[in-house]
Design an enzyme around this catalytic site. Structure first.
Site, short mmCIF file in Angstrom:
data_model
loop_
_atom_site.label_atom_id
_atom_site.label_comp_id
_atom_site.label_asym_id
_atom_site.label_seq_id
_atom_site.Cartn_x
_atom_site.Cartn_y
_atom_site.Cartn_z
N GLY A 18 3.87 -11.82 -4.76
CA GLY A 18 3.41 -11.92 -6.13
C GLY A 18 2.19 -12.79 -6.34
O GLY A 18 1.95 -13.27 -7.45
N HIS A 135 -5.38 -1.94 -4.53
CA HIS A 135 -5.20 -1.44 -3.17
C HIS A 135 -6.21 -2.10 -2.24
O HIS A 135 -7.41 -2.13 -2.56
CB HIS A 135 -5.36 0.08 -3.14
CG HIS A 135 -5.14 0.68 -1.80
ND1 HIS A 135 -3.94 0.51 -1.11
CD2 HIS A 135 -5.92 1.43 -0.99
CE1 HIS A 135 -4.00 1.13 0.06
NE2 HIS A 135 -5.20 1.69 0.15
N ASP A 175 -3.31 6.51 -4.13
CA ASP A 175 -4.57 5.77 -3.97
C ASP A 175 -5.80 6.63 -4.16
O ASP A 175 -6.90 6.27 -3.72
CB ASP A 175 -4.60 5.06 -2.61
CG ASP A 175 -3.48 4.04 -2.49
OD1 ASP A 175 -2.97 3.86 -1.37
OD2 ASP A 175 -3.09 3.48 -3.52
N1 LIG Z 1 2.04 8.18 -7.12
C1 LIG Z 1 1.53 6.99 -6.78
N2 LIG Z 1 2.35 5.96 -6.53
C2 LIG Z 1 1.83 4.76 -6.17
C3 LIG Z 1 0.45 4.60 -6.01
C4 LIG Z 1 -0.41 5.71 -6.29
O1 LIG Z 1 -1.66 5.61 -6.21
N3 LIG Z 1 0.17 6.87 -6.67
N4 LIG Z 1 -0.07 3.38 -5.50
C5 LIG Z 1 0.95 2.64 -4.77
C6 LIG Z 1 0.58 1.37 -4.12
N5 LIG Z 1 0.37 1.68 -2.72
C7 LIG Z 1 -0.90 1.53 -2.29
O2 LIG Z 1 -1.80 1.05 -3.01
C8 LIG Z 1 1.42 2.13 -1.87
C9 LIG Z 1 2.62 1.46 -1.85
C10 LIG Z 1 3.66 1.90 -1.04
C11 LIG Z 1 3.50 3.00 -0.22
C12 LIG Z 1 4.64 3.49 0.61
O3 LIG Z 1 4.47 4.18 1.60
N6 LIG Z 1 5.87 3.15 0.18
C13 LIG Z 1 7.09 3.64 0.83
C14 LIG Z 1 8.02 2.49 1.12
C15 LIG Z 1 7.28 1.48 1.97
C16 LIG Z 1 8.13 0.22 2.12
O4 LIG Z 1 9.18 0.11 1.47
O5 LIG Z 1 7.68 -0.65 2.90
C17 LIG Z 1 7.83 4.57 -0.12
O6 LIG Z 1 7.51 4.60 -1.34
O7 LIG Z 1 8.77 5.22 0.38
C18 LIG Z 1 2.29 3.68 -0.23
C19 LIG Z 1 1.23 3.24 -1.05
C20 LIG Z 1 2.15 2.42 -5.63
N7 LIG Z 1 2.67 3.71 -5.94
N1 LIG Z 2 -0.72 -0.16 -1.09
C1 LIG Z 2 -0.42 -1.25 -1.96
C2 LIG Z 2 -0.68 -2.55 -1.24
O1 LIG Z 2 -0.77 -2.60 -0.02
N2 LIG Z 2 -0.78 -3.63 -2.02
C3 LIG Z 2 -1.03 -4.92 -1.45
O2 LIG Z 2 0.17 -5.68 -1.41
C4 LIG Z 2 -0.21 -7.06 -1.41
C5 LIG Z 2 0.63 -7.76 -2.43
O3 LIG Z 2 0.44 -9.15 -2.30
P1 LIG Z 2 1.14 -10.12 -3.40
O4 LIG Z 2 2.58 -9.72 -3.49
O5 LIG Z 2 0.91 -11.50 -2.86
O6 LIG Z 2 0.42 -9.88 -4.71
C6 LIG Z 2 -1.71 -7.10 -1.78
O7 LIG Z 2 -2.48 -7.30 -0.62
C7 LIG Z 2 -1.96 -5.72 -2.31
O8 LIG Z 2 -3.27 -5.27 -2.12
#
Ligand SMILES: Nc1nc2c(c(=O)[nH]1)N[C@@H](CN(C=O)c1ccc(C(=O)N[C@@H](CCC(=O)O)C(=O)O)cc1)CN2
Ligand SMILES: NCC(=O)N[C@@H]1O[C@H](COP(=O)([O-])[O-])[C@@H](O)[C@H]1O
Length: 224
Positions: A18, A135, A175
């Site tokens: 966070g 991201h 993304d």
């Molecule tokens: N539909 C969308 N959902 C989310 C987006 C987006 O652009 N479109 N952005 C993400 C944030 N993100 C990257 O920026 C991201 C976060 C998580 C994952 C992922 O693969 N998650 C897995 C679980 C991974 C884990 O628990 O460690 C999952 O959802 O099964 C990919 C991209 C937020 N959502």
């Molecule tokens: N694809 C989404 C992703 O990778 N998000 C990344 O998770 C971290 C959260 O840090 P935080 O919990 O310290 O804010 C940040 O580096 C953010 O860019």
């Protein structure tokens, strides 16, 4: 109520430490994010330190999880059941947000590690609620999770000369939503941990600037 007209209600979603949520808290307090209030935090992981930050800032928070809230049985690996459970979870999460006493106008994903289906995004779009995401990569470069690690590997291999971060609107394609702000970040040969620290420092600035930009557009749009 003067506050109603001048203030953008922001809901933040996080899954971990966070630090970006903290940057938003500090940005609202300092006036870097004017005319805004963080009304709630939602986390999907019980141990997310973001909840501690919310309590320290007197921001209401709640934990909403696929398994803990009964959408999927623990250990369930059936693909069809997992897909269905994710859709129901997403729909329930959207419904929860839409029925909050203080419905947000802007949702900021600040390290929210869950891919949303249209079951979450469509109802919020219909309600005019904007969703933005931070991201740690440049548009189209390292979509998805573990972006910093993947960028580091490509930097070391000489396949890229720099990386970056962005805040973008959230659409179903992960993304690939329209970028709001983009920041390129150079690489001086540092190791992964140092690169991560540099990226996180830039993230804390960019998420505040992008949130202020979108919140300002929301408040201005209300006046028209
Ligand atoms: N539909 C969308 N959902 C989310 C987006 C987006 O652009 N479109 N952005 C993400 C944030 N993100 C990257 O920026 C991201 C976060 C998580 C994952 C992922 O693969 N998650 C897995 C679980 C991974 C884990 O628990 O460690 C999952 O959802 O099964 C990919 C991209 C937020 N959502
Ligand atoms: N694809 C989404 C992703 O990778 N998000 C990344 O998770 C971290 C959260 O840090 P935080 O919990 O310290 O804010 C940040 O580096 C953010 O860019």
């Amino acid at each position: 109520m003067a506050e109603q007209g001048e203030t953008c209600r922001i809901l933040v979603m996080a899954s971990g430490n966070g630090s970006n949520f903290q940057a938003l808290i500090d940005g609202v307090a300092s006036g870097s994010i004017p005319n805004s209030r963080i009304t709630r935090l939602i986390v999907n992981r019980a141990k997310a330190y973001a909840t501690t930050r919310a309590e320290q800032a007197s921001i209401p928070w709640e934990y909403f999880n696929l398994i803990s809230n009964g959408f999927l049985a623990k250990g369930e690996k059936d693909e069809a059941k997992m897909v269905e459970a994710r859709k129901k979870y997403d729909a329930a999460l959207a419904d929860k947000i839409l029925h909050l006493e203080e419905r947000p106008e802007l949702i900021v994903l600040a390290g929210w590690m869950w891919v949303f289906s249209s079951d979450f995004l469509r109802p919020l779009e219909a309600a005019g609620i904007k969703v933005i995401n931070l991201h740690p990569a440049l548009p189209g470069q390292f979509d998805g999770a573990h972006a910093i690690e993947r960028a580091y590997e490509d930097l070391k291999a000489g396949r890229i000369t720099h990386t970056g971060i962005m805040v973008h609107y959230v659409i179903q394609e992960v993304d690939r939503g329209d970028p709001i702000l983009i920041q390129e970040i150079g690489w001086e040969g540092e190791e992964l941990d140092a690169l991560e620290a540099k990226i996180h420092a830039h993230e804390h600035e960019l998420i505040v600037k992008a949130t202020a930009k979108v919140a300002g557009e929301i408040v201005e749009g209300r006046k028209k």
